[in-house]
Design an enzyme around this catalytic site. Structure first.
Site, short mmCIF file in Angstrom:
data_model
loop_
_atom_site.label_atom_id
_atom_site.label_comp_id
_atom_site.label_asym_id
_atom_site.label_seq_id
_atom_site.Cartn_x
_atom_site.Cartn_y
_atom_site.Cartn_z
CG HIS A 62 32.95 35.16 34.15
ND1 HIS A 62 33.71 34.57 35.07
CD2 HIS A 62 34.15 35.69 33.23
CE1 HIS A 62 35.03 34.44 34.93
NE2 HIS A 62 35.23 34.87 33.89
CG HIS A 64 35.78 35.66 30.01
ND1 HIS A 64 36.06 36.68 30.74
CD2 HIS A 64 35.09 36.42 28.94
CE1 HIS A 64 35.99 37.92 30.23
NE2 HIS A 64 35.26 37.79 29.16
CG ASP A 66 39.48 31.59 32.06
OD1 ASP A 66 38.50 32.11 31.41
OD2 ASP A 66 40.21 31.86 32.73
CG HIS A 67 35.62 31.01 34.54
ND1 HIS A 67 35.96 31.12 35.75
CD2 HIS A 67 36.69 32.02 34.12
CE1 HIS A 67 37.08 31.87 36.29
NE2 HIS A 67 37.39 32.44 35.04
CG HIS A 140 35.72 39.96 34.66
ND1 HIS A 140 36.99 40.27 34.77
CD2 HIS A 140 35.58 38.74 33.88
CE1 HIS A 140 37.67 39.48 33.93
NE2 HIS A 140 36.85 38.57 33.31
CG ASP A 211 37.73 36.07 36.18
OD1 ASP A 211 38.11 35.14 36.99
OD2 ASP A 211 38.08 35.90 34.90
CG HIS A 270 41.60 33.16 37.97
ND1 HIS A 270 42.01 34.46 37.22
CD2 HIS A 270 40.73 32.74 37.05
CE1 HIS A 270 41.29 34.62 36.02
NE2 HIS A 270 40.69 33.59 36.03
#
Length: 327
Positions: A62, A64, A66-67, A140, A211, A270
């Protein structure tokens, strides 16, 4: 089949954990596959055996940060190192926009083509000679996926007695049949590989989930899977205090689901940056494992950065990374 955690922290890095990234390979690091690419992933790779020149494909769960924030830097570094072979990126459409914007606004360029594949395309399937990859929609705050990696082209064993019964003596045709190739004989007979070989073991399959606050969405995919890698961002008490908005799972949720799904192996990752890893730290990351173990009776692992796991052909999973006790 092996996989190495390049980051296990949620949202922000800690002193001991980088943000999300996972390297996966079938029978060695050539080729290999990357799932998610948080900031600093390319630096983490410098401490591993994986080379950007041998990277076959990238799968993003996805959008976000942090990914994804590590992706532009990793791609441009691969170019500076001399990569010329094209690279598949299976990701939400916004990821292509992100990469293009960074490259266009940083006086950068790539010396190899990128093949962006929309992860939201209906019926998406990706494959090469080692893996077939499908996805599962998760729950999510943004569109998110789990990636299901299923082994392909398993080794075949010859049915030698049947070959001899049918008058087919050892020779080059045996080798072709064992490779999965059909063979036409001089007498006009067509030998089908599936008639004279068998596959002696099941295909290994693992799921790398993004997530997700609803593990039950993975019920169908977990049927026949051997490893689930899933977030456990909080313990249940923390999740209850924070409320539903972040849309993450607690260790209790994931452990309960894995038990119901009869998964043989569960790897949690995570983790919120609030959880400490060092001796005496509080709250301690081991609380997540303890909570999951109250629900789950299979083999449970708590991922750490640079831990490498091997899923053997007999379907057993082991962590190959030796660490001192208490580390």
């Amino acid at each position: 089949m092996e996989f190495t955690f390049l980051g296990t922290s949620a949202g922000t890095p800690t002193r001991s954990r980088n943000v999300s990234g996972l390297a996966l390979c079938h029978s060695g690091p050539r080729p290999w596959y990357l799932v998610d690419c948080g900031e600093g992933t390319q630096h983490q790779l410098l401490h591993s055996r994986y080379s950007l020149m041998q990277l076959r494909a990238i799968f993003i769960t996805h959008i976000h940060g942090d990914h994804t924030f590590g992706l532009p830097g990793l791609l441009t570094s691969a170019s500076m190192l001399g990569r010329t072979e094209g690279l598949d990126i299976v990701a939400p459409a916004q990821v292509q926009s992100l990469v293009n914007a960074v490259i266009e606004n940083s006086d950068s360029s790539l010396g190899y083509p990128l093949n962006f594949i929309d992860s939201e395309a209906p019926g998406l399937q990706w494959q090469d000679e080692h893996f077939g990859v499908t996805s599962v929609a998760l729950s999510h705050r943004v569109t998110c996926r789990a990636w299901v990696f299923t082994e392909r082209n398993l080794e075949r064993q010859l049915l030698q007695d049947k070959l001899r019964e049918d008058g087919i003596e050892p020779g080059p045709s045996w080798g072709e049949l064992q490779k999965g190739q059909d063979v036409a004989l001089e007498d006009g007979r067509l030998l089908r590989s599936e008639d004279y070989t068998h596959i002696p073991r099941p295909a290994r399959r693992l799921i790398v989930a993004g997530d997700n606050d609803d593990p039950q969405l993975l019920s169908d995919a977990c049927n026949g899977s051997h490893v689930l890698i899933h977030e456990a961002t909080y313990t249940q008490d923390v999740a209850d205090r924070i409320g539903p908005w972040p849309q993450h799972s607690s260790a209790r949720q994931v452990g309960r689901f894995a038990q119901q799904a009869r998964l043989p192996n569960l790897v949690l990752t995570h983790f919120s940056s609030r959880y400490q890893s060092g001796p005496g730290g509080a709250p301690h990351i081991n609380q997540l494992a303890a909570e999951a173990m109250q629900q789950y009776r299979g083999q449970l692992f708590l991922a750490r950065d640079f831990d490498t796991y091997r899923l053997e052909k007999d379907l057993s999973l082991s962590c190959l990374t030796a660490r001192p006790k208490g580390s």
